[in-house]
Design a protein around this motif. Structure first.
Motif, mmCIF file in Angstrom:
data_model
loop_
_atom_site.group_PDB
_atom_site.id
_atom_site.type_symbol
_atom_site.label_atom_id
_atom_site.label_comp_id
_atom_site.label_asym_id
_atom_site.label_seq_id
_atom_site.Cartn_x
_atom_site.Cartn_y
_atom_site.Cartn_z
ATOM 1 N N PHE A 109 0.959 -1.232 -0.148
ATOM 2 C CA PHE A 109 0.145 0.033 0.063
ATOM 3 C C PHE A 109 0.919 1.375 0.098
ATOM 4 O O PHE A 109 0.481 2.284 -0.582
ATOM 5 N N ALA A 110 2.006 1.277 0.716
ATOM 6 C CA ALA A 110 2.657 2.640 0.781
ATOM 7 C C ALA A 110 3.540 2.817 -0.482
ATOM 8 O O ALA A 110 3.810 3.814 -0.832
ATOM 9 N N LEU A 111 3.959 1.740 -1.359
ATOM 10 C CA LEU A 111 4.710 2.115 -2.419
ATOM 11 C C LEU A 111 3.745 2.210 -3.824
ATOM 12 O O LEU A 111 4.398 2.444 -4.870
ATOM 13 N N ALA A 112 2.489 1.689 -3.606
ATOM 14 C CA ALA A 112 1.487 2.082 -4.851
ATOM 15 C C ALA A 112 0.949 3.308 -4.812
ATOM 16 O O ALA A 112 0.806 4.116 -3.923
ATOM 17 N N PRO A 113 1.073 4.017 -6.037
ATOM 18 C CA PRO A 113 0.670 5.619 -6.003
ATOM 19 C C PRO A 113 -0.989 5.321 -6.136
ATOM 20 O O PRO A 113 -1.553 4.572 -6.688
ATOM 21 N N GLU A 114 -1.497 6.480 -5.663
ATOM 22 C CA GLU A 114 -2.811 6.505 -5.607
ATOM 23 C C GLU A 114 -3.622 6.569 -6.757
ATOM 24 O O GLU A 114 -4.614 5.968 -6.895
ATOM 25 N N ILE A 139 15.917 -6.542 1.140
ATOM 26 C CA ILE A 139 14.907 -5.682 1.554
ATOM 27 C C ILE A 139 14.788 -4.177 1.571
ATOM 28 O O ILE A 139 14.106 -3.382 0.960
ATOM 29 N N GLY A 140 15.815 -3.711 2.489
ATOM 30 C CA GLY A 140 16.128 -2.445 2.657
ATOM 31 C C GLY A 140 16.491 -1.519 1.475
ATOM 32 O O GLY A 140 15.830 -0.648 1.158
ATOM 33 N N PRO A 141 17.733 -1.801 0.579
ATOM 34 C CA PRO A 141 17.853 -1.276 -0.591
ATOM 35 C C PRO A 141 16.885 -1.360 -1.619
ATOM 36 O O PRO A 141 16.548 -0.304 -2.479
ATOM 37 N N ALA A 155 12.782 1.997 -4.459
ATOM 38 C CA ALA A 155 11.185 2.216 -5.103
ATOM 39 C C ALA A 155 10.829 3.335 -4.370
ATOM 40 O O ALA A 155 10.113 4.283 -4.954
ATOM 41 N N ARG A 156 11.265 3.548 -3.247
ATOM 42 C CA ARG A 156 10.925 5.166 -2.506
ATOM 43 C C ARG A 156 11.141 6.086 -3.483
ATOM 44 O O ARG A 156 10.473 7.291 -3.556
ATOM 45 N N ARG A 157 12.319 6.289 -4.250
ATOM 46 C CA ARG A 157 12.816 7.334 -4.988
ATOM 47 C C ARG A 157 11.677 7.643 -6.223
ATOM 48 O O ARG A 157 11.808 8.620 -6.522
ATOM 49 N N ASN A 158 11.136 6.719 -6.534
ATOM 50 C CA ASN A 158 10.147 6.842 -7.744
ATOM 51 C C ASN A 158 8.841 7.303 -7.308
ATOM 52 O O ASN A 158 7.751 7.491 -8.142
ATOM 53 N N LEU A 159 8.701 7.520 -6.005
ATOM 54 C CA LEU A 159 7.176 7.812 -5.400
ATOM 55 C C LEU A 159 7.019 9.492 -5.725
ATOM 56 O O LEU A 159 8.006 10.329 -5.607
#
Length: 213
Positions: free
Chosen positions: A95-100, A151-153, A158-162
């Motif tokens: 849910f956190a990595l999926a764009p709305e 998992i961390g890296p 993935a967070r950079r693309n949010l």
């Protein structure tokens, strides 16, 4: 079971313990995984606990029936904790990595891992464990350890693309609307333009009187 002296009657007990633990501690294990940092932490805990469980089962192949039973029960407890944390982290990361704007599509693709896991997981475990016993459990431990380290890296990348959410403390520029309509550029009226000062009549003198004969 084939390579240990563990009694067959212990298997239903182990499954019952796993079921009870999942029902009782699902909510508590999910606490804190509703954001990315908490979900990554839960995933790491799940991986490390799985490594310990695999090590316990690998050691169980080298002990007697009592030792094997104790180690098997400990492994079930550890795998249950890993299952709870992994499930919580999966939902949190999904849910956190999926764009709305496309959350349904992203979550649908993300949960394909359940199908892959259910399809390839049993075959992989059977191949490693039944074919290689303790070495197979150690190979699974190495697999879990690699996932824990990655998992961390992976989440950081993935967070950079949010998309960056707007800062609520930053004032937003406001547009100043220009007046529109027929009165926006109205010229002064003729009456207003030709109006004489009020004092002009005061200095004009008396009005002429009509002559009488």
């Amino acid at each position: 079971m084939r390579t240990t002296s563990l009694p067959h009657g212990v298997v239903p007990l182990i499954l019952a313990v796993n079921t009870v633990l999942v029902v009782c501690f699902q909510v508590a294990a999910a606490r804190g995984s509703e954001n990315l940092d908490g979900a990554v932490g839960a995933a790491r805990r799940a991986g490390l606990v799985s490594v310990l469980a695999c090590a316990a089962l690998a050691a169980g192949t080298l002990t007697g029936s009592v030792g094997t039973g104790v180690l098997a029960l400990a492994a079930v407890l550890l795998f249950t904790l890993a299952e709870l944390w992994q499930s919580a982290s999966g939902f949190g990361l999904g849910f956190a990595l999926a764009p709305e704007r496309a959350r349904g599509e992203y979550l649908g693709a993300f949960h394909l891992h359940v199908v892959i896991q259910a399809t390839l997981g049993p075959a992989l475990v059977c191949f490693l464990v039944l074919g290689h016993t303790s070495l197979g459990w150690l190979a699974l431990a190495a697999f879990f350890l690699a996932g824990t380290a990655a998992i961390g890296p992976a989440v950081t990348a993935a967070r950079r693309n949010l998309p960056t959410p707007p800062d609520p403390t930053t004032p937003q520029p406001t547009a100043h609307a220009e007046p529109t309509g027929p009165t926006a550029h109205a010229e002064p009226t003729a009456a207003a333009g030709s109006a004489e000062p009020a004092g002009a009549a005061a200095h004009a003198g008396p009005a002429p009187q009509p002559r009488t004969t």
